[in-house]
Design a protein around this motif. Structure first.
Motif, PDB file in Angstrom:
ATOM      1  N   THR A  50       0.877  -1.173   0.000  1.00  0.00           N
ATOM      2  CA  THR A  50       0.000   0.000   0.000  1.00  0.00           C
ATOM      3  C   THR A  50       0.911   1.218   0.000  1.00  0.00           C
ATOM      4  O   THR A  50       1.732   1.392   0.906  1.00  0.00           O
ATOM      5  CB  THR A  50      -0.908   0.016   1.232  1.00  0.00           C
ATOM      6  OG1 THR A  50      -1.664  -1.193   1.269  1.00  0.00           O
ATOM      7  CG2 THR A  50      -1.860   1.202   1.184  1.00  0.00           C
ATOM      8  N   ARG A  51       0.783   2.068  -1.014  1.00  0.00           N
ATOM      9  CA  ARG A  51       1.748   3.150  -1.223  1.00  0.00           C
ATOM     10  C   ARG A  51       1.067   4.515  -1.199  1.00  0.00           C
ATOM     11  O   ARG A  51      -0.132   4.628  -1.450  1.00  0.00           O
ATOM     12  CB  ARG A  51       2.462   2.979  -2.559  1.00  0.00           C
ATOM     13  CG  ARG A  51       3.179   1.648  -2.731  1.00  0.00           C
ATOM     14  CD  ARG A  51       3.794   1.559  -4.107  1.00  0.00           C
ATOM     15  NE  ARG A  51       2.762   1.639  -5.148  1.00  0.00           N
ATOM     16  CZ  ARG A  51       3.018   1.871  -6.434  1.00  0.00           C
ATOM     17  NH1 ARG A  51       4.248   2.091  -6.853  1.00  0.00           N
ATOM     18  NH2 ARG A  51       2.027   1.910  -7.313  1.00  0.00           N
ATOM     19  N   THR A  52       1.878   5.524  -0.937  1.00  0.00           N
ATOM     20  CA  THR A  52       1.478   6.899  -1.213  1.00  0.00           C
ATOM     21  C   THR A  52       2.373   7.416  -2.328  1.00  0.00           C
ATOM     22  O   THR A  52       3.583   7.176  -2.344  1.00  0.00           O
ATOM     23  CB  THR A  52       1.602   7.799   0.029  1.00  0.00           C
ATOM     24  OG1 THR A  52       2.915   7.671   0.591  1.00  0.00           O
ATOM     25  CG2 THR A  52       0.561   7.420   1.071  1.00  0.00           C
TER      26      THR A  52
ATOM     27  N   LEU B 121       2.283   4.443   7.764  1.00  0.00           N
ATOM     28  CA  LEU B 121       2.338   4.976   6.402  1.00  0.00           C
ATOM     29  C   LEU B 121       2.224   6.498   6.409  1.00  0.00           C
ATOM     30  O   LEU B 121       2.928   7.196   5.646  1.00  0.00           O
ATOM     31  CB  LEU B 121       1.211   4.365   5.560  1.00  0.00           C
ATOM     32  CG  LEU B 121       1.131   4.802   4.099  1.00  0.00           C
ATOM     33  CD1 LEU B 121       2.396   4.417   3.340  1.00  0.00           C
ATOM     34  CD2 LEU B 121      -0.105   4.204   3.431  1.00  0.00           C
ATOM     35  N   ALA B 122       1.359   7.044   7.266  1.00  0.00           N
ATOM     36  CA  ALA B 122       1.181   8.489   7.327  1.00  0.00           C
ATOM     37  C   ALA B 122       2.456   9.191   7.799  1.00  0.00           C
ATOM     38  O   ALA B 122       2.867  10.204   7.219  1.00  0.00           O
ATOM     39  CB  ALA B 122       0.015   8.823   8.257  1.00  0.00           C
ATOM     40  N   ARG B 123       3.094   8.659   8.831  1.00  0.00           N
ATOM     41  CA  ARG B 123       4.321   9.290   9.326  1.00  0.00           C
ATOM     42  C   ARG B 123       5.427   9.257   8.269  1.00  0.00           C
ATOM     43  O   ARG B 123       6.139  10.249   8.075  1.00  0.00           O
ATOM     44  CB  ARG B 123       4.792   8.598  10.603  1.00  0.00           C
ATOM     45  CG  ARG B 123       3.966   8.939  11.834  1.00  0.00           C
ATOM     46  CD  ARG B 123       4.699   8.564  13.102  1.00  0.00           C
ATOM     47  NE  ARG B 123       5.017   7.129  13.126  1.00  0.00           N
ATOM     48  CZ  ARG B 123       4.212   6.197  13.588  1.00  0.00           C
ATOM     49  NH1 ARG B 123       3.008   6.526  14.056  1.00  0.00           N
ATOM     50  NH2 ARG B 123       4.575   4.938  13.596  1.00  0.00           N
ATOM     51  N   SER B 124       5.548   8.122   7.581  1.00  0.00           N
ATOM     52  CA  SER B 124       6.575   8.024   6.538  1.00  0.00           C
ATOM     53  C   SER B 124       6.276   8.975   5.385  1.00  0.00           C
ATOM     54  O   SER B 124       7.187   9.558   4.784  1.00  0.00           O
ATOM     55  CB  SER B 124       6.661   6.586   6.030  1.00  0.00           C
ATOM     56  OG  SER B 124       7.056   5.702   7.057  1.00  0.00           O
ATOM     57  N   THR B 125       4.999   9.156   5.084  1.00  0.00           N
ATOM     58  CA  THR B 125       4.606  10.073   4.022  1.00  0.00           C
ATOM     59  C   THR B 125       4.939  11.510   4.389  1.00  0.00           C
ATOM     60  O   THR B 125       5.461  12.286   3.564  1.00  0.00           O
ATOM     61  CB  THR B 125       3.097   9.931   3.724  1.00  0.00           C
ATOM     62  OG1 THR B 125       2.815   8.581   3.336  1.00  0.00           O
ATOM     63  CG2 THR B 125       2.662  10.883   2.625  1.00  0.00           C
ATOM     64  N   VAL B 126       4.675  11.889   5.622  1.00  0.00           N
ATOM     65  CA  VAL B 126       5.000  13.248   6.084  1.00  0.00           C
ATOM     66  C   VAL B 126       6.507  13.482   6.022  1.00  0.00           C
ATOM     67  O   VAL B 126       6.968  14.565   5.618  1.00  0.00           O
ATOM     68  CB  VAL B 126       4.455  13.478   7.504  1.00  0.00           C
ATOM     69  CG1 VAL B 126       5.063  14.729   8.124  1.00  0.00           C
ATOM     70  CG2 VAL B 126       2.934  13.602   7.467  1.00  0.00           C
ATOM     71  N   GLN B 127       7.283  12.492   6.398  1.00  0.00           N
ATOM     72  CA  GLN B 127       8.738  12.645   6.320  1.00  0.00           C
ATOM     73  C   GLN B 127       9.185  12.893   4.879  1.00  0.00           C
ATOM     74  O   GLN B 127      10.051  13.742   4.615  1.00  0.00           O
ATOM     75  CB  GLN B 127       9.422  11.401   6.872  1.00  0.00           C
ATOM     76  CG  GLN B 127       9.263  11.224   8.374  1.00  0.00           C
ATOM     77  CD  GLN B 127       9.808   9.892   8.872  1.00  0.00           C
ATOM     78  OE1 GLN B 127      10.346   9.104   8.100  1.00  0.00           O
ATOM     79  NE2 GLN B 127       9.647   9.635  10.162  1.00  0.00           N
TER      80      GLN B 127
ATOM     81  N   VAL C 267       7.005   7.578  -5.619  1.00  0.00           N
ATOM     82  CA  VAL C 267       6.530   6.890  -4.420  1.00  0.00           C
ATOM     83  C   VAL C 267       7.085   7.606  -3.197  1.00  0.00           C
ATOM     84  O   VAL C 267       8.304   7.769  -3.046  1.00  0.00           O
ATOM     85  CB  VAL C 267       6.957   5.409  -4.422  1.00  0.00           C
ATOM     86  CG1 VAL C 267       6.542   4.734  -3.117  1.00  0.00           C
ATOM     87  CG2 VAL C 267       6.339   4.676  -5.604  1.00  0.00           C
ATOM     88  N   LEU C 268       6.180   8.028  -2.327  1.00  0.00           N
ATOM     89  CA  LEU C 268       6.579   8.727  -1.113  1.00  0.00           C
ATOM     90  C   LEU C 268       6.853   7.760   0.029  1.00  0.00           C
ATOM     91  O   LEU C 268       7.832   7.916   0.765  1.00  0.00           O
ATOM     92  CB  LEU C 268       5.490   9.726  -0.716  1.00  0.00           C
ATOM     93  CG  LEU C 268       5.134  10.791  -1.755  1.00  0.00           C
ATOM     94  CD1 LEU C 268       3.927  11.603  -1.282  1.00  0.00           C
ATOM     95  CD2 LEU C 268       6.333  11.709  -2.016  1.00  0.00           C
TER      96      LEU C 268
END
Length: 501
Positions: A158-160, A198-204, A314-315
């Protein structure tokens, strides 16, 4: 009238289990849960040392004193005859015993097939080639197809992805419907991948890219095609939560609460998950000064920009539990939603449309490649929620035999997922009376239940140490007649106790 007859059963709570089952079964439960799936079955029964004293059955049916891994064992190990010199049961003697127990309570009839796993010799055949509604026993077909097509170690991502418009993040579905809303749980199957992680990694990643906000969230769940509901499913079953519209992204196997197995489900599981992700992204962004716009809309994830731009980059990503672990879960709990999603992932990997028809075609193709004739088999769905399905006892035993002793060792991964009589999954609350207790801890089988259907297909090591595979299917039965489930359990217990010569 809806064909579904409630839940197939669940393991009793730990306190009840400890009070109602003897120490032998508790020890067997430890063995069943402690040994890795690839080697659990054979070595778990064998054990290198056993306590002295007489035993009512063969020593392979006693709990081992220690756990061991056979030399050379690995993911390709698994079931094999526990005693190479063990005699094959006499077919006539076995049939006489099974005929005495495999009787319908009221209307309807049972078909059945028992085979020696090593040789394929048919030991019992009652209308074994007759196509019948198998209820959830049809899930065995998807389990085999998934392990062959996707592989036991495959994970779904599951990716952002950075959207085409600056400041957009696209949550991209990859087939994981066991997502958790919180942090990823590496030791879990349900919730192995977490949206908070996933949200924290996306924000980073957004920080590193210089984003300041506001950020908008899009959802790309275009992996599946065709209607989200099978036309074979009863609206009553959907309303009751037996299944729900299928999406390649969901929390808790499309349940509102982790671990829930009954009651209504989200009707748009992908959007429910996307909104939960947006909430986690808002929390993570607030901590570093990145605002997130409210609301989620559907939109495609762009392909990576050829000029190296941000669009399509890919974020962040989180990975699901393995296919092997997911197959274990769908067999043990008879998860309708997970099974149907797994079928669509098989279709995707096979180059077929990820639709109901594509999934069915892909699963049947895998059966043919296994050498199991599927021309006479009719599958209207893969979860077993409809009476329109037609599978024979011979076809089901062939699938189980392929899992236990067949040459494709990828199928061994399915073995640990079969519920254990009296201990785990949908057999956890069965095999507790005197007529069936002989099979408790020994019979491993997939259950199946509709209003007029009951089925049980699995494997067992008999009292002589011979591995047997079996399938029993009852159709046209009197709804609610308790004797039909008891007939199946008594019959499987006969196989466990058999020294039929």
């Amino acid at each position: 009238m809806t064909p579904k007859k409630g839940q197939e059963g669940a393991a009793p709570p730990p306190g009840r289990l400890g009070r109602s089952l003897p120490l032998l079964l508790l020890m067997l439960l430890v063995v069943a849960l402690a040994v890795p799936a690839g080697v659990a079955i054979g070595p778990g029964f064998l054990g290198p040392a056993r306590p002295p004293g007489p035993a009512p059955a063969g020593p392979w049916q006693l709990p081992p004193a220690t756990l061991s891994t056979a030399a050379g064992s690995g993911s390709g190990a698994g079931i094999r005859p526990l005693n190479a010199a063990a005699p094959v049961p006499d077919a006539a003697a076995l049939a006489a015993q099974l005929s005495a127990t495999l009787k319908a309570d009221g209307a309807g009839s049972f078909s059945g097939m028992v085979q020696d796993a090593a040789t394929g010799e048919v030991l019992f055949d009652r209308s074994g080639d007759e196509g019948r509604a198998p209820a959830s026993n049809i899930k065995l077909l998807t389990a085999a197809a998934a392990l062959r097509t996707l592989g036991p170690d495959r994970r779904f991502s599951t990716r952002t992805v950075a959207g085409s418009t600056p400041g957009t993040v696209v949550l991209t579905a990859g087939g994981d419907v066991l997502l958790g809303a919180g942090d990823s749980a590496p030791d879990a199957v349900l919730g192995h991948a977490g949206l908070a992680t996933l949200a924290r990694s996306t924000v980073q990643a957004l920080q590193q890219g210089g984003a300041t906000g506001p950020v908008s969230v899009l959802l790309d769940d275009s992996l599946f095609t065709g209607p989200a509901l099978s036309p074979a499913w009863s609206p009553e079953d959907v309303a009751a939560g037996e299944v729900a519209p299928l999406f390649p992204l969901a929390l808790n196997s499309a349940r509102f609460t982790p671990g829930t197995s009954t009651g209504p489900r989200p009707q748009d599981a992908a959007m429910t998950a996307a909104e939960a992700f947006a909430a986690r992204l808002t929390e993570a962004g607030a901590a570093v000064g990145i605002a997130v716009a409210p609301g989620v809309i559907r939109g495609p994830a762009p392909q990576p920009a050829p000029d190296g731009g941000q669009a399509g980059k890919v974020l962040a990503a989180v990975e699901s539990a393995t296919v092997s672990q997911q197959v274990d879960l769908l067999l043990r709990t008879s998860d309708n939603y997970l099974t149907e999603v797994m079928g669509r992932m098989v279709a995707t990997a096979s180059g077929k449309p990820a639709s109901n028809n594509g999934a069915v075609a892909a699963v049947l193709q895998q059966l043919e490649e296994l050498g199991i004739p599927a021309a006479s088999l009719h599958a209207a769905d893969l979860a077993g929620l409809t009476l329109d399905n037609r599978v024979s006892a011979r076809q089901l035993t062939a699938v189980i035999r392929a899992m236990t002793t067949g040459p494709d060792t990828r199928l061994r991964s399915a073995l640990a997922g079969f519920p254990v009589a009296g201990l785990t999954g949908t057999l956890g609350s069965r095999y507790s009376d005197t007529s069936t207790a002989g099979g408790a801890g020994l019979v491993r089988a997939k259950t199946g239940t509709l209003n007029t259907v009951i089925a049980l297909s699995g494997y067992v090591v008999d009292a002589d140490g011979r591995l047997l595979v079996f399938s029993f299917i009852g159709n046209g039965l009197t709804p609610g007649a308790a004797g039909n489930k008891e007939a199946l359990d008594r019959t499987a217990s006969v196989l466990a106790a058999c020294g039929c010569r």
